[in-house]
Design a protein around this motif. Structure first.
Motif, PDB file in Angstrom:
ATOM      1  N   GLY A  52       0.769  -1.241   0.000  1.00 46.77           N
ATOM      2  CA  GLY A  52       0.000   0.000   0.000  1.00 46.77           C
ATOM      3  C   GLY A  52       0.799   1.289   0.000  1.00 46.77           C
ATOM      4  N   ILE A  53       1.994   1.284   0.596  1.00 46.37           N
ATOM      5  CA  ILE A  53       2.761   2.535   0.662  1.00 46.37           C
ATOM      6  C   ILE A  53       3.685   2.720  -0.531  1.00 46.37           C
ATOM      7  CG2 ILE A  53       2.725   2.680   3.187  1.00 46.37           C
ATOM      8  CD1 ILE A  53       5.779   1.851   2.977  1.00 46.37           C
ATOM      9  N   GLU A  54       3.840   1.684  -1.339  1.00 41.94           N
ATOM     10  CA  GLU A  54       4.762   1.748  -2.470  1.00 41.94           C
ATOM     11  C   GLU A  54       4.073   2.254  -3.731  1.00 41.94           C
ATOM     12  OE1 GLU A  54       7.834  -1.762  -2.210  1.00 41.94           O
ATOM     13  OE2 GLU A  54       5.823  -2.540  -1.820  1.00 41.94           O
ATOM     14  N   VAL A  55       4.877   2.638  -4.711  1.00 42.37           N
ATOM     15  CA  VAL A  55       4.363   2.995  -6.030  1.00 42.37           C
ATOM     16  C   VAL A  55       3.622   1.766  -6.557  1.00 42.37           C
ATOM     17  CG1 VAL A  55       5.020   3.559  -8.392  1.00 42.37           C
ATOM     18  CG2 VAL A  55       6.176   4.693  -6.478  1.00 42.37           C
ATOM     19  N   ALA A  56       2.405   1.985  -7.066  1.00 39.47           N
ATOM     20  CA  ALA A  56       1.549   0.885  -7.511  1.00 39.47           C
ATOM     21  C   ALA A  56       2.144   0.163  -8.715  1.00 39.47           C
ATOM     22  CB  ALA A  56       0.163   1.421  -7.854  1.00 39.47           C
ATOM     23  N   THR A  57       2.332  -1.154  -8.583  1.00 42.10           N
ATOM     24  CA  THR A  57       2.893  -1.914  -9.694  1.00 42.10           C
ATOM     25  C   THR A  57       1.826  -2.664 -10.500  1.00 42.10           C
ATOM     26  OG1 THR A  57       3.393  -3.777  -8.224  1.00 42.10           O
ATOM     27  CG2 THR A  57       5.176  -2.188  -8.655  1.00 42.10           C
ATOM     28  N   ARG A  58       0.625  -2.821  -9.979  1.00 38.31           N
ATOM     29  CA  ARG A  58      -0.407  -3.563 -10.730  1.00 38.31           C
ATOM     30  C   ARG A  58      -0.617  -2.969 -12.132  1.00 38.31           C
ATOM     31  NH1 ARG A  58      -1.800  -8.631 -10.686  1.00 38.31           N
ATOM     32  NH2 ARG A  58      -3.305  -8.807 -12.334  1.00 38.31           N
ATOM     33  N   PRO A  59      -0.774  -1.638 -12.259  1.00 34.93           N
ATOM     34  CA  PRO A  59      -0.937  -1.066 -13.605  1.00 34.93           C
ATOM     35  C   PRO A  59       0.292  -1.300 -14.494  1.00 34.93           C
ATOM     36  CG  PRO A  59      -1.529   0.544 -11.928  1.00 34.93           C
ATOM     37  CD  PRO A  59      -0.909  -0.616 -11.222  1.00 34.93           C
ATOM     38  N   LEU A  60       1.474  -1.365 -13.897  1.00 31.16           N
ATOM     39  CA  LEU A  60       2.703  -1.602 -14.652  1.00 31.16           C
ATOM     40  C   LEU A  60       2.726  -3.035 -15.177  1.00 31.16           C
ATOM     41  CD1 LEU A  60       5.281   0.026 -12.186  1.00 31.16           C
ATOM     42  CD2 LEU A  60       3.822   1.147 -13.878  1.00 31.16           C
ATOM     43  N   ILE A  61       2.317  -3.959 -14.327  1.00 31.75           N
ATOM     44  CA  ILE A  61       2.265  -5.371 -14.708  1.00 31.75           C
ATOM     45  C   ILE A  61       1.290  -5.561 -15.869  1.00 31.75           C
ATOM     46  CG2 ILE A  61       1.501  -7.665 -13.922  1.00 31.75           C
ATOM     47  CD1 ILE A  61       2.614  -6.777 -11.081  1.00 31.75           C
ATOM     48  N   GLU A  62       0.103  -4.986 -15.730  1.00 36.23           N
ATOM     49  CA  GLU A  62      -0.919  -5.144 -16.775  1.00 36.23           C
ATOM     50  C   GLU A  62      -0.475  -4.500 -18.092  1.00 36.23           C
ATOM     51  OE1 GLU A  62      -4.501  -3.763 -14.889  1.00 36.23           O
ATOM     52  OE2 GLU A  62      -4.626  -5.581 -13.642  1.00 36.23           O
ATOM     53  N   HIS A  63       0.190  -3.357 -18.010  1.00 33.47           N
ATOM     54  CA  HIS A  63       0.692  -2.677 -19.212  1.00 33.47           C
ATOM     55  C   HIS A  63       1.785  -3.527 -19.879  1.00 33.47           C
ATOM     56  CE1 HIS A  63       2.278   0.502 -21.799  1.00 33.47           C
ATOM     57  NE2 HIS A  63       1.192   1.199 -21.525  1.00 33.47           N
ATOM     58  N   ALA A  64       2.662  -4.106 -19.067  1.00 35.57           N
ATOM     59  CA  ALA A  64       3.725  -4.962 -19.600  1.00 35.57           C
ATOM     60  C   ALA A  64       3.115  -6.165 -20.332  1.00 35.57           C
ATOM     61  CB  ALA A  64       4.654  -5.430 -18.476  1.00 35.57           C
ATOM     62  N   TRP A  65       2.120  -6.794 -19.714  1.00 36.62           N
ATOM     63  CA  TRP A  65       1.457  -7.931 -20.361  1.00 36.62           C
ATOM     64  C   TRP A  65       0.837  -7.498 -21.681  1.00 36.62           C
ATOM     65  CZ3 TRP A  65      -1.492  -9.777 -15.379  1.00 36.62           C
ATOM     66  CH2 TRP A  65      -0.630 -10.530 -14.581  1.00 36.62           C
ATOM     67  N   ALA A  66       0.155  -6.349 -21.676  1.00 34.84           N
ATOM     68  CA  ALA A  66      -0.498  -5.846 -22.895  1.00 34.84           C
ATOM     69  C   ALA A  66       0.535  -5.580 -23.997  1.00 34.84           C
ATOM     70  CB  ALA A  66      -1.289  -4.578 -22.577  1.00 34.84           C
ATOM     71  N   ASP A  67       1.757  -5.201 -23.591  1.00 26.92           N
ATOM     72  CA  ASP A  67       2.847  -4.948 -24.551  1.00 26.92           C
ATOM     73  C   ASP A  67       3.582  -6.226 -24.958  1.00 26.92           C
ATOM     74  OD1 ASP A  67       2.336  -2.235 -24.480  1.00 26.92           O
ATOM     75  OD2 ASP A  67       4.130  -1.707 -23.321  1.00 26.92           O
ATOM     76  N   GLY A  68       3.148  -7.376 -24.424  1.00 23.23           N
ATOM     77  CA  GLY A  68       3.795  -8.640 -24.768  1.00 23.23           C
ATOM     78  C   GLY A  68       5.113  -8.875 -24.046  1.00 23.23           C
ATOM     79  N   LYS A  69       5.320  -8.168 -22.945  1.00 22.74           N
ATOM     80  CA  LYS A  69       6.560  -8.338 -22.172  1.00 22.74           C
ATOM     81  C   LYS A  69       6.373  -9.433 -21.120  1.00 22.74           C
ATOM     82  CE  LYS A  69       7.602  -3.381 -22.581  1.00 22.74           C
ATOM     83  NZ  LYS A  69       8.753  -3.414 -23.470  1.00 22.74           N
ATOM     84  N   MET A  70       7.471 -10.067 -20.745  1.00 27.40           N
ATOM     85  CA  MET A  70       7.413 -11.029 -19.643  1.00 27.40           C
ATOM     86  C   MET A  70       7.631 -10.268 -18.339  1.00 27.40           C
ATOM     87  SD  MET A  70       9.924 -14.168 -18.519  1.00 27.40           S
ATOM     88  CE  MET A  70       9.480 -15.358 -19.759  1.00 27.40           C
ATOM     89  N   VAL A  71       6.777 -10.544 -17.352  1.00 28.09           N
ATOM     90  CA  VAL A  71       6.924  -9.955 -16.024  1.00 28.09           C
ATOM     91  C   VAL A  71       7.446 -11.046 -15.100  1.00 28.09           C
ATOM     92  CG1 VAL A  71       5.704  -8.938 -14.047  1.00 28.09           C
ATOM     93  CG2 VAL A  71       5.059  -8.289 -16.383  1.00 28.09           C
ATOM     94  N   VAL A  72       8.476 -10.715 -14.338  1.00 29.45           N
ATOM     95  CA  VAL A  72       9.007 -11.637 -13.338  1.00 29.45           C
ATOM     96  C   VAL A  72       8.979 -10.954 -11.976  1.00 29.45           C
ATOM     97  CG1 VAL A  72      10.393 -12.983 -14.966  1.00 29.45           C
ATOM     98  CG2 VAL A  72      11.421 -10.994 -13.871  1.00 29.45           C
ATOM     99  N   ILE A  73       8.651 -11.743 -10.943  1.00 27.56           N
ATOM    100  CA  ILE A  73       8.570 -11.200  -9.586  1.00 27.56           C
ATOM    101  C   ILE A  73       9.501 -11.984  -8.669  1.00 27.56           C
ATOM    102  CG2 ILE A  73       6.235 -10.280  -9.892  1.00 27.56           C
ATOM    103  CD1 ILE A  73       5.187 -12.707  -8.303  1.00 27.56           C
ATOM    104  N   PRO A  74       9.957 -11.342  -7.578  1.00 22.28           N
ATOM    105  CA  PRO A  74      10.957 -11.983  -6.728  1.00 22.28           C
ATOM    106  C   PRO A  74      10.379 -13.001  -5.755  1.00 22.28           C
ATOM    107  CG  PRO A  74      10.459  -9.814  -5.882  1.00 22.28           C
ATOM    108  CD  PRO A  74       9.668  -9.971  -7.148  1.00 22.28           C
ATOM    109  N   LYS A  75      11.218 -13.968  -5.435  1.00 24.15           N
ATOM    110  CA  LYS A  75      10.952 -14.938  -4.375  1.00 24.15           C
ATOM    111  C   LYS A  75      12.197 -14.939  -3.500  1.00 24.15           C
ATOM    112  CE  LYS A  75       9.832 -19.821  -3.643  1.00 24.15           C
ATOM    113  NZ  LYS A  75       8.559 -19.688  -2.940  1.00 24.15           N
TER     114      LYS A  75
END
Length: 188
Positions: A52-75
């Protein structure tokens, strides 16, 4: 000021942002990011699922998917290590002890495949592009030998002319810093 004290102050400061201010700054950052050559050139983009306190990444993820980019998240892994895993709409996630959503399964993506990492944090300096994270050291360890682009999106409240915290030799500096308010300054 020591890092622990600075982090505490920043968490308090960020939690006091209004939802309107947060929304306006997120939109300004999205505009800057999506038009940047760094974003456009990257085929695989690493980012977290924001809190909640961070810059929102959900719109970035969805935009990346729409652009055909691969999104990777940390574990997170033992010994304060981490790896990035492919993330799709159907990916199963679990909440860690840190409160972060992480992938449950999949194969990690090699560092060489990641063209851009959106590095999270609490504070950034304009002069050095130094960052202060949440205190685990995971990103500094991961980024130590990473050769792709390291970029951060920052609310105005996260940016300082000079680091107001100690910058240690193992702290990895960023390649680019996009600041929400800079878009307004550029138009004036």
């Amino acid at each position: 000021m020591d890092k622990k004290t600075f982090r505490k102050q920043q968490l308090e400061r960020l939690s006091q942002m209004t939802s309107t201010d947060r929304q306006q700054q997120n939109l300004a950052l999205q505009t800057q990011l999506f038009t940047s050559s760094t974003w456009q050139a990257a085929r695989t983009i690493a980012m977290t699922i924001s809190s909640g306190i961070e810059v929102a990444t959900r719109p970035l993820i969805e935009h990346a998917w729409a652009d055909g980019k691969m999104v990777v998240i940390p574990k997170t892994l033992p010994k304060r290590q981490m790896a990035f895993y492919p993330y799709q709409e159907a990916s199963q996630l679990e909440r860690t002890a840190f409160g972060i959503l992480e992938p449950v399964s999949g194969e990690p993506v090699s560092k060489q495949q990641i063209g851009l990492i959106l590095v999270p944090g609490l504070g950034y300096s304009r002069d050095q592009r130094a960052r202060i994270g949440f205190g685990g050291g995971y990103y500094d360890r991961y980024l130590a030998d990473y050769t792709g682009k390291k970029l951060t999106l920052a609310y105005d409240q996260m940016v300082f002319e000079h680091a107001e915290w100690p910058v240690d030799r193992y702290d990895v500096l960023l390649d680019e810093l996009l600041v929400a308010g800079d878009e307004q300054h550029d138009k004036n």
